[in-house]
Design a protein around this motif. Structure first.
Motif, mmCIF file in Angstrom:
data_model
loop_
_atom_site.group_PDB
_atom_site.id
_atom_site.type_symbol
_atom_site.label_atom_id
_atom_site.label_comp_id
_atom_site.label_asym_id
_atom_site.label_seq_id
_atom_site.Cartn_x
_atom_site.Cartn_y
_atom_site.Cartn_z
ATOM 1 N N GLY A 7 -23.358 55.190 -29.035
ATOM 2 C CA GLY A 7 -24.227 55.894 -28.092
ATOM 3 C C GLY A 7 -25.511 55.167 -27.804
ATOM 4 O O GLY A 7 -26.362 55.669 -27.073
ATOM 5 N N GLY B 108 -25.846 52.480 -26.091
ATOM 6 C CA GLY B 108 -25.871 51.871 -24.753
ATOM 7 C C GLY B 108 -25.078 50.587 -24.625
ATOM 8 O O GLY B 108 -25.165 49.895 -23.610
ATOM 9 N N LYS B 109 -24.253 50.268 -25.641
ATOM 10 C CA LYS B 109 -23.525 48.993 -25.624
ATOM 11 C C LYS B 109 -22.570 48.908 -24.431
ATOM 12 O O LYS B 109 -22.566 47.926 -23.672
ATOM 13 C CB LYS B 109 -22.724 48.824 -26.933
ATOM 14 N N THR B 110 -21.742 49.955 -24.293
ATOM 15 C CA THR B 110 -20.757 49.943 -23.209
ATOM 16 C C THR B 110 -21.455 49.925 -21.852
ATOM 17 O O THR B 110 -21.043 49.223 -20.933
ATOM 18 C CB THR B 110 -19.828 51.159 -23.334
ATOM 19 N N THR B 111 -22.539 50.684 -21.757
ATOM 20 C CA THR B 111 -23.288 50.718 -20.506
ATOM 21 C C THR B 111 -23.798 49.323 -20.160
ATOM 22 O O THR B 111 -23.687 48.868 -19.015
ATOM 23 C CB THR B 111 -24.460 51.706 -20.627
ATOM 24 N N ARG C 92 -13.481 55.318 -18.890
ATOM 25 C CA ARG C 92 -13.910 56.232 -19.920
ATOM 26 C C ARG C 92 -12.809 57.235 -20.288
ATOM 27 O O ARG C 92 -12.821 57.812 -21.353
ATOM 28 C CB ARG C 92 -15.089 57.022 -19.373
HETATM 29 N N1 ADP Z 1 -21.381 58.300 -16.936
HETATM 30 C C1 ADP Z 1 -22.261 58.786 -17.818
HETATM 31 N N2 ADP Z 1 -22.899 59.936 -17.560
HETATM 32 C C2 ADP Z 1 -23.809 60.453 -18.413
HETATM 33 N N3 ADP Z 1 -24.141 59.885 -19.551
HETATM 34 C C3 ADP Z 1 -23.565 58.715 -19.901
HETATM 35 C C4 ADP Z 1 -22.595 58.122 -19.033
HETATM 36 N N4 ADP Z 1 -22.168 56.976 -19.602
HETATM 37 C C5 ADP Z 1 -22.868 56.884 -20.770
HETATM 38 N N5 ADP Z 1 -23.669 57.920 -20.939
HETATM 39 C C6 ADP Z 1 -24.602 58.134 -22.028
HETATM 40 O O1 ADP Z 1 -25.324 56.963 -22.206
HETATM 41 C C7 ADP Z 1 -25.494 56.689 -23.576
HETATM 42 C C8 ADP Z 1 -24.911 55.319 -23.907
HETATM 43 O O2 ADP Z 1 -23.525 55.367 -23.825
HETATM 44 P P1 ADP Z 1 -22.571 54.121 -24.139
HETATM 45 O O3 ADP Z 1 -23.087 52.964 -23.444
HETATM 46 O O4 ADP Z 1 -21.188 54.514 -23.864
HETATM 47 O O5 ADP Z 1 -22.764 53.975 -25.726
HETATM 48 P P2 ADP Z 1 -21.967 53.058 -26.737
HETATM 49 O O6 ADP Z 1 -20.964 52.280 -26.001
HETATM 50 O O7 ADP Z 1 -23.027 52.265 -27.353
HETATM 51 O O8 ADP Z 1 -21.385 53.980 -27.732
HETATM 52 C C9 ADP Z 1 -24.836 57.806 -24.338
HETATM 53 O O9 ADP Z 1 -25.815 58.752 -24.690
HETATM 54 C C10 ADP Z 1 -23.888 58.375 -23.326
HETATM 55 O O10 ADP Z 1 -23.729 59.744 -23.595
#
Ligand code: ADP
Ligand code: MG
Lengths: 241, 817
Positions: free
Chosen positions: A57, A59-62, B815
């Motif tokens: 959570g 932000g890695k994937t983001t 996702r």
């Molecule tokens: N499409 C989205 N809408 C709302 N919140 C998102 C979305 N994608 C990611 N998030 C939020 O952004 C944050 C980072 O997510 P993500 O990058 O998936 O984390 P990680 O890959 O590090 O586990 C998390 O709090 C997640 O809930």
């Protein structure tokens, strides 16, 4: 192990392959703002093997989605090979994804209806490449990951590790500028995971630029630079000895 | 029992839990079952339900045919031959339709009736509800003047009182003693309201009278004899008659049809064919509905698979689950069946308005498309069958699975197991499209045939024409010049009415249901007519101005005018087809022709005019029968006189004025059958219209359902492939690639469906051949246009799911993993 500042890593003269400047990403859901990324500065140079680590959570994937042009930053700038890409049109972004970027995902790597060969060939077809050329590129990529003998198989006939190797081959096939991998070992047992990491290591040695997300410390060590994220910020960026 | 109850309860709960799914399913099933029930009610009414005669399905009618296709009444000669030589019948009888002027019961009234043999009513097995029928003695020559009356006439003129029996009835100036009242609704033959005995010893009549073709022969098959056997036997006897009486019988054949078919006015069996074609059509529609519902079930089933597998892992037997799923689908089917019955109930009045039959007898029974027990049983069976069809597939699919673990743990729908479900979905959608294509082609062919029939050149202008009928009783008009005088006076006065453009008289109104007057002709200088190859013609005795009033097109020469009198040169106006057959390739004007009839000579008539073909004959609507028109003043006849008036205003607004004119010329002369020409016309193509409208509606419903089905499958497929699409986008697929991927998939299904459908249509449309007119059952234009249409509709149905696929956000799509 030496810790460097982010500035330090960008001082090497030539333009980096990737440069993120103050990139932010805000998600708006149900009137709630989630700041997934808050001001990321990151440079990746050609030939680097960067691993991005951090708790779930953070932000890695983001970050990887933005790097891979699957998503646009809410703020800041992103240049790839010196060109600003944040503002490109959808088809242009698709073109860059196809030519410059190779993706490897945690799961859902392969399309079940297509054979191994067709899966690897897929990005090349979107490039409009002729069949003969596609065949040589795809075959070469499959040979590099040691899966050429399974070209005609369906994904369901392969083990998880083998599937992931095919996914790596697909990412490689188009000779992208950078490989982006999001927890490529997340769904694999440790032996298969190790094998995929070894494969990525070999690719890196032969010149590939790799940016890999993982939260497994052991695998992070395969990279020669590890970026730690926490709460959407880079909290540590260090280069292996 | 307990288990069944549990299944039912659980099933009901599942259905309530997904109201949207339940509603859509019930609606689709209601449409399919409702349409089937409605068409079945029509079949039930017209072909199955008992009629107010004894064991109607053993009753047959023998129809006399000229040249193998042209239907006529039957002669006594035939009746006597069948009576003496045939072994097919338990009993038989003869009736002749006629009408009477009913006098002394208020306004003079034209009532339809019949002269019948006592045997005729006995063969029908109909007994009066009050009084008694004729005895065999009363039906002898010189028997007493007795009559039976219809229930309706009894109600109308005798207020339904029992003392009507033995009262007298004045018919055509003669007094008849009322013997009995027939059952309500009974009106055979024709729409009779009055029956009098024949009282003729047919064996003693002169040959010309025995050979006159103006009776109906009715017979009851002997037990064990089939209609086909009777037909074969009678054909053989008719053949003997041809040899025994060549002058009268050569060229005449016979065809035995069921009384039912005769009542439908359906000599060629088109009503049957149309009804069966429609039944097949609604069957197809139901299959499309089932396929749609099965699709929904499968789609839901794939989603439910994990739940079902988990249940099995927890110990539910495989068949226990099948039973559970079947219970659910049966529940749905029964709900659909109930809604379908409501729909059918709503559709039936529409079917009744579209009434497919030309027959007018027993209207109280044959025009009453009600839902009865048989229809209810049918609806129930169809519902249950439907439940099995759409429920079994998903149920068996889930029962056939042996490895549970992978299914329970399955994360990725796109890998492995779900593929078999998708194969079924694809198969169903291909079947739906194929069936829809077949329906559309059948509908297209029938609609086009109907249109072509409707636009057949009538040879006259039907708008603003009003017609009415009068029969001049011989008692009052004993001299022919009296009849001519009546006609002249009526016409003269009618022409002065405001709103009347012109008026004329004829012996047969074009395309009416009445018995038509036909004749054989002999060309001067030609060989005496060989009855084998001389065509039967429509022979019309008409007043001056009749052809002008009708709007016939004069090609050459002149029409009949008031100078054509009894004492002037006998003339005739012929139609093109007449001229073509009488003087092929020659100019008919100035040629001479005459009527022939065995034992009689008629005067030569000179052709003075040639007109475009006029559709005079209802039974030969699809061909042009030769027609000849002769002046009323020159040809003595006792046929009815029919007034035809062209108006410059709404023709129905003149009815009262016209009645008044006739009343002033002869206060005792009744008028009947006042109808506009357009009303008469609308009765000609009833079967074709019924078939075309309903098949067209079925085809459109089929198309809609199939496109909804395709849309559903595509939308489902996109939702299943979200991850895959996201992946493809990540790998660099452009929006157009995604669009192409989904549309390509949908179009592949559509095209396979179209290909299968073309083969299906190719083999089914032949069965429609007898209903078609002016185009072949494999009309290339129809086949290609419909295929194209379906392709376009398929494209349209795929476009929206494809567009939503194109707009998928790849990050969110990925996702989904
Ligand atoms: N499409 C989205 N809408 C709302 N919140 C998102 C979305 N994608 C990611 N998030 C939020 O952004 C944050 C980072 O997510 P993500 O990058 O998936 O984390 P990680 O890959 O590090 O586990 C998390 O709090 C997640 O809930
Ligand atoms: Mg993640």
């Amino acid at each position: 192990m030496v810790t460097q500042s982010t500035e330090a890593s960008t001082t090497n003269g030539a333009t980096p392959l990737i440069r993120l400047c103050g990139v932010t990403k805000v998600f708006l859901t149900d009137e709630v703002e989630t700041h997934a990324l808050s001001g990321i500065h990151l440079d990746i140079r050609i030939g680097e093997y960067v691993s991005i680590a951090g708790p779930s959570g953070c932000g890695k994937t983001t970050l990887l989605s933005i790097l891979g042009l699957l998503d646009t930053p809410s703020g800041g700038s992103y240049s790839l090979k010196g060109n600003e890409v944040a503002t490109l049109s959808f088809p242009e972004r698709a073109r860059i994804r196809n030519r410059e970027i190779g993706f490897i995902f945690q799961s859902f790597n392969l399309i079940g209806d297509l054979t191994v060969f067709e899966n690897v060939e897929l990005p090349l077809t979107y490039r409009g490449m002729a069949a003969g050329e596609r065949k040589s590129f795809a075959t070469e990529a499959l040979e590099r990951v040691g899966m050429a003998h399974r070209a005609k198989h369906l994904p369901s006939q392969l083990s998880g590790g083998q599937q992931q190797r095919v996914a790596v081959a697909r990412a490689l096939a188009g000779n992208p500028a950078i490989l982006l991998a999001d927890e490529p070992t997340g769904n694999l047992d440790s032996r298969n995971g190790e094998a995929v990491m070894t494969l990525l290591g070999e690719l890196h040695k032969s010149g590939a630029t790799i940016c890999m997300v993982t939260h497994d410390e052991r695998f992070a060590q395969h990279a020669d630079r590890t970026v730690h994220l926490f709460d959407g910020r880079v909290v540590e960026d260090r280069v292996a000895a | 029992m307990q288990a069944l109850w549990q299944d039912l309860r659980y099933g009901a709960r599942m259905l309530l839990k997904q109201p949207g799914f339940t509603l859509i399913t019930v609606a689709a099933l209601a449409l399919g079952i409702g349409a089937n029930t409605a068409i079945f009610s029509a079949i039930n009414t017209l072909l199955l339900r008992p009629l107010p005669v004894e064991d109607v399905d053993r009753l047959v009618v023998s129809v006399t045919l000229r040249e193998g296709f042209d239907p006529f009444g039957s002669p006594f000669l035939e009746y006597a031959a069948y009576r003496d030589r045939s072994h097919s019948f338990a009993s038989s009888g003869v009736a002749r339709q006629r009408s009477f002027n009913l006098i002394g019961q208020g306004e003079p009234e034209r009532v339809r009736g019949a002269t019948v043999m006592a045997n005729y009513l006995a063969t029908l097995g109909v007994k009066p509800v009050l009084g008694r029928a004729f005895s065999a003695e009363e039906d002898q020559p010189g028997g007493p003047p007795v009559a039976l009356i219809s229930y309706a006439l009894w109600q109308k003129h005798f207020a339904g009182k029992a003392d009507a029996i033995d009262q007298s009835l004045n018919l055509d100036g003669r007094s008849y003693n009322i013997l009995g009242v027939m059952p309500p609704g009974f009106d055979l033959p024709g729409v009779a309201e009055v029956w009098i005995p024949l009282q003729v010893n047919i064996d003693n009549l002169p040959l010309t009278e025995r050979a006159a073709t103006n009776n109906e022969i009715l017979a009851r098959l002997r037990p064990g004899v089939s209609l086909k056997e009777a037909d074969t036997e009678l054909k053989a006897i008719a053949h003997q008659l041809e040899q025994e009486y060549p002058d009268f019988r050569r060229g005449w054949g016979v065809k035995v049809i069921s009384l039912r078919q005769n009542l439908l006015g359906d000599l060629e069996g088109r009503v049957r064919s149309a009804l069966f074609a429609l039944m097949a059509g609604v069957g197809f529609l139901l299959l499309i509905c089932c396929a749609n519902v099965a699709n929904l079930q499968l789609a839901r089933g794939i989603a439910r698979e994990r739940e079902l597998m988990l249940r099995r892992a927890l110990g539910a037997g495989r068949w226990r689950l099948v039973r559970q799923l079947l219970t659910e689908s049966m529940l749905l089917a029964l709900l659909g069946g109930m809604a379908g019955l409501l729909l059918a109930n709503w559709l039936l009045p529409i079917l009744a308005v579209l009434n497919p039959i030309r027959g007018i007898s027993l209207a109280a029974f044959l025009h009453n498309f009600a839902i009865d027990q048989r229809v209810l049983v049918f609806a129930l069976c169809v519902s249950l069958l439907t439940g099995v069809i759409f429920g079994l597939l998903p149920a068996l699919k889930s029962a056939g699975v042996h490895e549970l673990m992978p299914r329970i743990q399955q994360r990725d729908q796109r890998v492995g197991g779900a593929a078999s479900g998708r194969r079924w979905l694809k198969g169903l959608i291909v079947a739906e499209i194929a069936i829809a294509l077949t329906l559309l082609i059948c509908g297209g062919l029938m609609v086009q045939s109907f249109q072509r029939l409707q636009h057949v050149d009538l040879g006259f202008t039907p708008d603003n024409l009003i017609t009415m009928k009068m029969v001049l009783p011989a008692s009052r008009y004993s001299q022919y010049r009296q009849r001519v005088g009546f006609a002249d006076q009526v016409l003269e006065r009618v022409r002065t009415l405001p709103g009347v453009a012109s008026a004329g008289m004829t012996t047969n109104i074009p395309l009416e249901r009445e018995i038509a007057y036909d004749a054989i002709f002999n060309v001067e200088g030609g060989p005496p007519p060989n009855p084998n190859n001389v065509p039967i013609t429509s022979h019309r005795v008409v007043s001056p101005n009749y052809l002008e009033t009708l709007g016939a097109t004069l090609i050459k020469g002149r029409l009949i005018n008031k100078n054509d009198r009894a004492e002037t040169l006998p003339i005739v106006v012929v139609s093109q087809e007449f001229a073509r057959q009488a003087w092929p390739g020659e100019d008919p004007i100035g040629k001479r022709v005459r009527r022939v009839r065995a034992g009689q000579t008629f005067p030569w008539m000179t052709v003075v005019g040639l007109v475009k073909d006029v559709k005079e004959d209802l039974f030969n609507y699809r061909i042009n029968r030769p027609v000849w028109y002769v002046p009323y003043a020159q040809v003595e006849n006792d046929f009815p006189v029919n007034l035809i008036v062209r108006t410059s205003v709404d023709p129905t607004s003149l009815v009262a004025a016209l009645r008044d004119v006739i009343h002033r010329v002869d206060p005792d002369q009744p008028v009947s059958d006042i109808m506009t020409m357009n009303t008469i016309l609308s009765g000609v193509l009833v079967t074709e219209r019924f078939g075309a409208i309903l098949m067209g509606a079925l085809a459109i419903s089929g198309l809609l359902l199939a496109s909804i089905g395709l849309y559903g499958v595509m939308a489902y497929s996109v939702s299943q492939r979200t991850g895959e699409i996201g992946l493809r986008v990540a790998l660099g697929a452009q929006p157009k690639d995604v669009l192409g991927l989904i549309i390509g998939y949908g179009m592949k299904l559509t095209l396979v469906g179209v290909a299968v459908g073309l083969v299906m249509a190719w083999s089914t449309t032949r069965l429609l051949a007898s209903l078609l007119f002016g185009l072949s059952a494999t009309d290339i234009a129809t086949f290609s246009a419909i295929s194209l249409l379906l392709g376009l509709v398929g494209l349209f149905a795929c476009y929206f799911p494809a567009r939503s696929a194109m707009r998928l956000n790849p990050v969110e799509a990925l996702r989904y993993e």
